[in-house]
Design a protein around this motif. Sequence first.
Motif, PDB file in Angstrom:
ATOM      1  N   GLU A   1       0.863  -1.184   0.000  1.00 51.36           N
ATOM      2  CA  GLU A   1       0.000   0.000   0.000  1.00 51.36           C
ATOM      3  C   GLU A   1       0.892   1.223   0.000  1.00 51.36           C
ATOM      4  O   GLU A   1       1.900   1.265   0.698  1.00 51.36           O
ATOM      5  CB  GLU A   1      -0.878  -0.004   1.259  1.00 51.36           C
ATOM      6  CG  GLU A   1      -1.742   1.228   1.414  1.00 51.36           C
ATOM      7  CD  GLU A   1      -2.514   1.220   2.727  1.00 51.36           C
ATOM      8  OE1 GLU A   1      -3.642   0.717   2.732  1.00 51.36           O
ATOM      9  OE2 GLU A   1      -1.954   1.708   3.734  1.00 51.36           O
TER      10      GLU A   1
ATOM     11  N   MET B   1      -6.884   8.653  -0.083  1.00 51.45           N
ATOM     12  CA  MET B   1      -6.764   7.557  -1.038  1.00 51.45           C
ATOM     13  C   MET B   1      -5.428   6.833  -0.908  1.00 51.45           C
ATOM     14  O   MET B   1      -4.401   7.444  -0.620  1.00 51.45           O
ATOM     15  CB  MET B   1      -6.921   8.077  -2.470  1.00 51.45           C
ATOM     16  CG  MET B   1      -8.276   8.711  -2.752  1.00 51.45           C
ATOM     17  SD  MET B   1      -9.651   7.562  -2.546  1.00 51.45           S
ATOM     18  CE  MET B   1      -9.437   6.552  -3.988  1.00 51.45           C
TER      19      MET B   1
ATOM     20  N   GLY C   1      -5.222  -1.770  -7.041  1.00 55.93           N
ATOM     21  CA  GLY C   1      -6.331  -1.170  -6.323  1.00 55.93           C
ATOM     22  C   GLY C   1      -6.112   0.292  -6.023  1.00 55.93           C
ATOM     23  O   GLY C   1      -4.979   0.764  -5.918  1.00 55.93           O
TER      24      GLY C   1
ATOM     25  N   GLU D   1      -8.210   2.780  -3.354  1.00 55.79           N
ATOM     26  CA  GLU D   1      -9.278   2.784  -2.349  1.00 55.79           C
ATOM     27  C   GLU D   1      -9.024   3.880  -1.318  1.00 55.79           C
ATOM     28  O   GLU D   1      -7.878   4.251  -1.087  1.00 55.79           O
ATOM     29  CB  GLU D   1      -9.298   1.446  -1.591  1.00 55.79           C
ATOM     30  CG  GLU D   1      -9.574   0.232  -2.428  1.00 55.79           C
ATOM     31  CD  GLU D   1     -11.055  -0.015  -2.605  1.00 55.79           C
ATOM     32  OE1 GLU D   1     -11.849   0.517  -1.815  1.00 55.79           O
ATOM     33  OE2 GLU D   1     -11.412  -0.747  -3.539  1.00 55.79           O
TER      34      GLU D   1
ATOM     35  N   PRO E   1      -8.678   2.346   4.594  1.00 55.65           N
ATOM     36  CA  PRO E   1      -9.657   1.624   5.414  1.00 55.65           C
ATOM     37  C   PRO E   1      -9.573   2.052   6.871  1.00 55.65           C
ATOM     38  O   PRO E   1      -8.562   2.604   7.308  1.00 55.65           O
ATOM     39  CB  PRO E   1      -9.263   0.162   5.244  1.00 55.65           C
ATOM     40  CG  PRO E   1      -7.867   0.179   4.751  1.00 55.65           C
ATOM     41  CD  PRO E   1      -7.616   1.506   4.106  1.00 55.65           C
TER      42      PRO E   1
ATOM     43  N   TYR F   1      -9.210  -4.562   6.021  1.00 55.27           N
ATOM     44  CA  TYR F   1      -8.880  -4.879   4.632  1.00 55.27           C
ATOM     45  C   TYR F   1      -9.765  -5.974   4.037  1.00 55.27           C
ATOM     46  O   TYR F   1      -9.615  -6.317   2.868  1.00 55.27           O
ATOM     47  CB  TYR F   1      -7.401  -5.251   4.522  1.00 55.27           C
ATOM     48  CG  TYR F   1      -6.516  -4.067   4.814  1.00 55.27           C
ATOM     49  CD1 TYR F   1      -6.264  -3.115   3.836  1.00 55.27           C
ATOM     50  CD2 TYR F   1      -5.959  -3.869   6.074  1.00 55.27           C
ATOM     51  CE1 TYR F   1      -5.475  -2.001   4.099  1.00 55.27           C
ATOM     52  CE2 TYR F   1      -5.171  -2.766   6.347  1.00 55.27           C
ATOM     53  CZ  TYR F   1      -4.935  -1.837   5.351  1.00 55.27           C
ATOM     54  OH  TYR F   1      -4.165  -0.742   5.607  1.00 55.27           O
TER      55      TYR F   1
ATOM     56  N   ILE G   1     -11.742  -4.911   0.794  1.00 52.32           N
ATOM     57  CA  ILE G   1     -11.007  -4.476  -0.383  1.00 52.32           C
ATOM     58  C   ILE G   1     -10.899  -5.615  -1.384  1.00 52.32           C
ATOM     59  O   ILE G   1     -10.499  -6.720  -1.031  1.00 52.32           O
ATOM     60  CB  ILE G   1      -9.609  -3.944   0.008  1.00 52.32           C
ATOM     61  CG1 ILE G   1      -9.786  -2.665   0.811  1.00 52.32           C
ATOM     62  CG2 ILE G   1      -8.739  -3.724  -1.205  1.00 52.32           C
ATOM     63  CD1 ILE G   1      -8.505  -2.064   1.317  1.00 52.32           C
TER      64      ILE G   1
END
Length: 120
Positions: free
Chosen positions: A72, A83, A100, A102, A105, A112, A115
């Motif tokens: 990430e 984001m 991804g 997203e 979270p 997660y 996702i």
Amino acid sequence: MFNIRMGIPEMKAFWDNISKRIQEKSATKDEQAVFKKLVSCLKKLAADPRYPSLKSHEIEALTRRYGIKVWESYLENKNSGAMRIFWVYGPNQQDITIIGLEPHPNDKKDAYDKITLSSM
């Protein structure tokens, strides 16, 4: 330098759509802002996945689920719903595949679980 690829079908479709809307000047202000941040993030990621402002780190819950190290990186920070992009190394050496995009979270244990990521 790494080659940046878009995961299929979701990230490729997202990228193609937003790029087209930007080019046609039909993108909303929110889409323009996301696109600008995404392009900046991808440039940094291609140059150095450990670029300090990206704060790249492995997401162990996603690594376990998908059977490949999932990373990430920050697209933005310090605002609600900031984001994040999710990515993996590969499929070829020197490739990074974006799987991804997203909002960050929540901090719950199962954060997660919701996702869903593209494939390479």
